[in-house]
Design a protein around this motif. Structure first.
Motif: not given
Length: 167
Positions: A150-153, A20-27
Motif C-alpha cells: 500500500k505504501k509503495l503503490r 525519472q527521479a520520481d518513478f524510480w525513487k519509490t524502489i
C-alpha cells in the motif's frame, strides 16, 4: 523467478506522467542507474523488475504477481515478521529451513541466485533495499505485506492508496 513478462518501464513511466527521479525513487533506485536501465545500458536485476511489477503494474497484474510470490507450498507458514534491519541476517536461514526450502527455492522467489542468497545468509553481502522490501512482501506477515505494498503503490505511483487485497 521465471515467467516475468518484459516491460518497457520507460514507456510505463511516461504513461503515468512521472519524472525519472520520481518513478524510480519509490524502489530506491537512483536517477543515474535508472537512466542506464531505461536505455538498456545496464541489465536490470530481477529484484528490481519484481518490485516495479508490484508498484507500477496495473493493480490486477500486481495482485497476481504478489500472490504468486507468496504462494509457498509448506505446512509451516511461519513468517519473516519485522525484517527491517539491513544487517539482520540471523532470521534468514532459520526461516528458510522452517519453510523446508533450499537456498535456490527461497532466494529464487526474490530473483536472487542461490550463491547470492548464500552470501546474504552468511553476512558477506549486504542486502539491497530492493531485496529487503521483497523479503517483507514475500515472507512477511499478510499485514506487513499489505502495508508495504500500500505504501509503495501510494508513494509517487500515481495510484492512490491501494493495497493488493487478501488472498
Amino acid at each position: 523467478m521465471e515467467n516475468v513478462r518484459p516491460v518497457d518501464w520507460r514507456k510505463r513511466r511516461c504513461e503515468l506522467g512521472l519524472t525519472q527521479a520520481d518513478f524510480w525513487k519509490t524502489i530506491h533506485v537512483t536517477q543515474p542507474i535508472s537512466s542506464r536501465y531505461e536505455r538498456k545500458l545496464t541489465p536490470m536485476p530481477m529484484p528490481v523488475q519484481l518490485l516495479l511489477g508490484i508498484v507500477y503494474a496495473p493493480k490486477n497484474d500486481s495482485t497476481e504477481l504478489i500472490k504468486k510470490l507468496r504462494d509457498i507450498n509448506t505446512k509451516d507458514k511461519r513468517e519473516l515478521s519485522g525484517f527491517s534491519e539491513r544487517d539482520n541476517y540471523t532470521k534468514l536461514t532459520p526461516l528458510r529451513r522452517v519453510l523446508h526450502l533450499n537456498q535456490g527455492e527461497f532466494w529464487g522467489r526474490l530473483g536472487v541466485t542461490q550463491s547470492g542468497g548464500s552470501r546474504y545468509e552468511n553476512g558477506t553481502r549486504s542486502i539491497s533495499k530492493a531485496v529487503e522490501m521483497l523479503l517483507s512482501i514475500v515472507y512477511g506477515s499478510e499485514e506487513e505485506c499489505a502495508a508495504l505494498v500500500k505504501k509503495l503503490r501510494a508513494d509517487d505511483a500515481g495510484f492512490g492508496a491501494q493495497g493488493f487485497g487478501k488472498k
